[in-house]
Write an enzyme that holds these catalytic residues in place. Structure first.
Site, PDB file in Angstrom:
ATOM      1  N   SER A   1       0.876  -1.180   0.000  1.00  0.00           N
ATOM      2  CA  SER A   1       0.000   0.000   0.000  1.00  0.00           C
ATOM      3  C   SER A   1       0.908   1.223   0.000  1.00  0.00           C
ATOM      4  CB  SER A   1      -0.911  -0.003   1.230  1.00  0.00           C
ATOM      5  OG  SER A   1      -1.887  -1.000   1.117  1.00  0.00           O
TER       6      SER A   1
ATOM      7  N   LYS B   1      -6.171   2.759  -3.453  1.00  0.00           N
ATOM      8  CA  LYS B   1      -6.036   2.110  -2.143  1.00  0.00           C
ATOM      9  C   LYS B   1      -6.031   3.162  -1.033  1.00  0.00           C
ATOM     10  CE  LYS B   1      -5.641  -1.327   0.658  1.00  0.00           C
ATOM     11  NZ  LYS B   1      -4.487  -2.035   1.171  1.00  0.00           N
TER      12      LYS B   1
ATOM     13  N   LYS C   1      -0.676   6.226   8.156  1.00  0.00           N
ATOM     14  CA  LYS C   1       0.180   6.440   6.977  1.00  0.00           C
ATOM     15  C   LYS C   1      -0.674   6.562   5.711  1.00  0.00           C
ATOM     16  CE  LYS C   1       1.376   3.137   4.569  1.00  0.00           C
ATOM     17  NZ  LYS C   1       1.736   1.871   3.946  1.00  0.00           N
TER      18      LYS C   1
END
Lengths: 290, 290, 290, 290
Positions: free
Chosen positions: D91, D166, D235
């Site tokens: 990711s 994503k 994140k």
């Protein structure tokens, strides 16, 4: 001892800042992309309009450009004198200052990030505030040159610290712009006299630079004079938010304000003063802050 | 002509405000729930500690209580002299002021919402700012009494307008508290000297009451002296948000700030000063603003 | 045993909900402010269009009106049969439900707040979800009547609980509307194919009712069919925010979303579908979500 | 025709994803920093645990690492076979994908950003969703390899598009996590039965992946099983905010949510599941969502 100084970027601020240098230094170079401006400055203030290659041979080189990117490109295009100090008065990006300082150090050149506040009037009267990041020794050496147009001159930390303080200052300005717009719209919706309310707030704990000067001088009188463009404020709030993000901090008010100023900038004419950020709120509420 | 005045609620503010009244009026009644306070005031300043029923026979009756709910309950419990003016210095709810004004008018009593700012020092030196809502005639009649402890006294609108201005002022204080906490935490994370940064910002467009006094006098020195409790600031931000909601306005910064101050209040000890709102940010970042 | 039921308020939802009642009850009264609608319903579905005074003599009285204020005014204007149960399917205010329940109890009438979800198609097919607040005994007694048009019927708590759940549901809808608009605008700005992206998200953890139905059926195809007006969604987000405020909680995302939906509602035509809230974002970014 | 495939990074996801490859390809290399894991995988699934230098000689090379930085460092350290396709299931950061794609193209290597969703159960059952950015030709060529563990496999745009989708998906997850925490805390404060409320919402327009699975399976039962760490969600919300910032868009809900998730991550134990983000709200309100 500083023998020669240069000033690169003669915009609304730079033109006035550079005007004070000849009173303090014998050799003062000026350069501007639109070179007519430089020649005009030389005629008006006794500076020397020179080519960029010569300007960067001064002991202290000031720059005052729209963005850090402009400064980076300019520095990449020239060979700067070894032993000189580059003092960048742009409202720039801390990360860029760190990179430039590291890179120039390899060539024995110091880089100080030294953004100013005080607007054109402060530039004219040599009463600007200068917040400086970089090495102490370089700060001390460049100080006499900065004193030509600055009054309160503070060494706030290492490379990037000056830009960081400026970004946070402008973010606080933006936050007050938004919250004052929200609060005064609500007061007007409830039939409150805004001028009397403003007098009270300016004598109370909610006061700010926005309530003391921006609101009465730019908004309530509907003048919105262009002295600092809204897209530049949006850019500065972005720099502040990046500071927060890089440090992995949580700053919800800053994050939200960045979004709001960005939206109001996107909705505005390109040459709108920062104070016209309130117009987004006025379009929502159909209430004019006057 | 005002022959007699009364002051109800001798807290930190009220006690000092009432102290000035005997210099201007022959008959000054004082009353306090904890009646010892009233007797002490009478001894100290030459006022008359009387029962509540007698206090509300004065020409001008001041109240200064924690919340509008306290004022409503007190007014519901007494028979006030016809022709008198009730001047409520509480930081109260605009809607409550409107209701009380309407209700008291039926008994030929005027109600002014007249919250003050200037803290205990302003109360002591009779230099408070008073923002007054209600009818002009009542304002004019009560003005000499308010001048006993107020310096800047403004009639800002109809009933509720005074409370509205106070709520917006305190909301602006709260917004600055949050954004300054966020900005200075970020500056410290980047190694900036906060004291030098503060000097720069206080000479720039981002300055506010928070940067000028709260940050240096309460936060950076880690003193957080209790003069205005954080839960009361949370209450006031709620009043400001209710103003927005009643007018069906959109005020994202106010709405967010209300949430943040509420959260920081919920996390704090009950007797925390409003300035300790920054501690929530410090717990997030593990950075102390000093 | 329920002998008679009434349905008050034959709007887009109520008209279809009431249509199922004659299959289960012999006596079904209907009433509507515009009485032609009631007569049309009687003709179409075999209900009885009666005067309001008679409608409120039923054992179970349903109401489905725009706001709680409408319900309050209607109830204040009539004499309701003792022993009956009033089932209010409006998307209303929890505080109002509590007040009505207390007040009607004095006259031996039960009040249930019973808002529905499932839109007109759910009303037509008698598959609505009903979230019910009030006393258990009343819920049990009214259940057979609610089963005429409801499928999932839940007793979620005391008076006001049904309205609370509906408000929170609609707030979650609003939050997703805003965040999906933000996210998909950003994706398009970066050249991502929105239809393929949507397929991925609908198979992933970020999916929601908005990504599964609102985005493909109303926004991406630019249809924005009016089935639920944006000002009503703004009202419901306000009810949710009031819930938060009454409990003195901190809910930053709810508070911000309320502001954003309010702003987008203020900017929209009055008869805009709730899905057109995304148009505010489109006006900011000049990016169309399609 | 793909003759050989490699899988680099055998974490909770990668270990299970790589397990399906031997059913489809004769030569399957695996590599992991902790090499014991690779040897165990070889024993368990018939793959070949090889040195990194050999792994990158495969026709299709998968990577699944914590961050884009890990991928960049790994790629910088090896000499990859010309003509191969690198499929990064991390990711990651869109900007990094663009840079890697440009850089690898110079060596005749294709790079696809191909993050997955579906959690460990999806990896086990080969039913992952894969959102792929990069060139169409490379996508088509790598598709048979991705089909070994993916079910819904979409080419969503150029380099970085997969990572972008994503990031937005995970941002939407984060938004729902926060708003559901806020809404359900408010409901509980008002005495609503959360389980019944959840049933209603899951049948209504406010439902989401969070209400359908995260809330009942991780939060209400107080299990918070670690499958996706909160700092990683923080994140990812940062990546989404960067997407917004790079495009100079205004996204207030995304910006606020990033701050809130960051704060809750900063307050949590390092190995907290993403679902424990709700605990920050619980600490504010002293209300447990159960």
């Amino acid at each position: 001892m500083i023998q020669s100084v240069a000033f690169i970027g003669l915009g609304a601020m730079g033109y006035r800042m550079a005007a004070h240098l000849p009173q303090h230094f014998d050799t003062v170079y000026v350069w501007n992309r639109n070179f007519e401006k430089a020649k005009q400055h030389a005629t008006e203030y006794g500076t020397q309009a020179v080519e960029l290659a010569q300007a960067v041979q001064a002991d202290v080189i000031f720059s005052c450009l729209p963005t850090s990117k402009d400064v980076e490109e300019l520095i990449a295009s020239v060979k700067i004198k070894s032993g000189s100090i580059w003092v960048d008065c742009t409202s720039g990006v801390p990360e860029s200052a760190k990179n430039l300082a590291t890179q120039l150090k390899l060539h024995n050149i110091d880089f100080l990030d030294a953004p100013v506040s005080g607007q054109t009037i402060g530039a004219e009267t040599a009463t600007l505030t200068i917040m400086v990041g970089g090495e102490s020794a370089a700060f001390e050496k460049a100080l006499p040159a900065m004193q030509a147009f600055g009054k309160l001159i503070k060494h706030v930390g290492g490379s990037g610290a000056g830009f960081s303080v400026k970004a946070v200052n402008n973010m606080l300005l933006a936050v007050n712009l938004c919250s004052v717009a929200e609060g005064f719209t609500a007061l007007k919706a409830h039939g409150v006299n805004l001028h009397e309310a403003l007098d009270c707030i300016n004598a109370s704990s909610g006061k700010s630079g926005v309530t003391e000067t921006v609101l009465p001088q730019r908004i309530l009188n509907r003048s919105f004079p262009l002295t600092f463009a809204l897209p530049l404020l949006a850019k500065d709030t972005g720099i502040a938010l990046d500071l927060v993000r890089e440090a992995k901090l949580s700053a919800p008010v800053i994050a939200l304000t960045q979004s709001l100023i960005q939206a109001s900038s996107d909705l505005s004419e390109k040459d709108s003063d920062f104070s016209s950020a309130v117009k987004m709120y006025e379009s929502w509420s159909k209430i004019t802050i006057e």
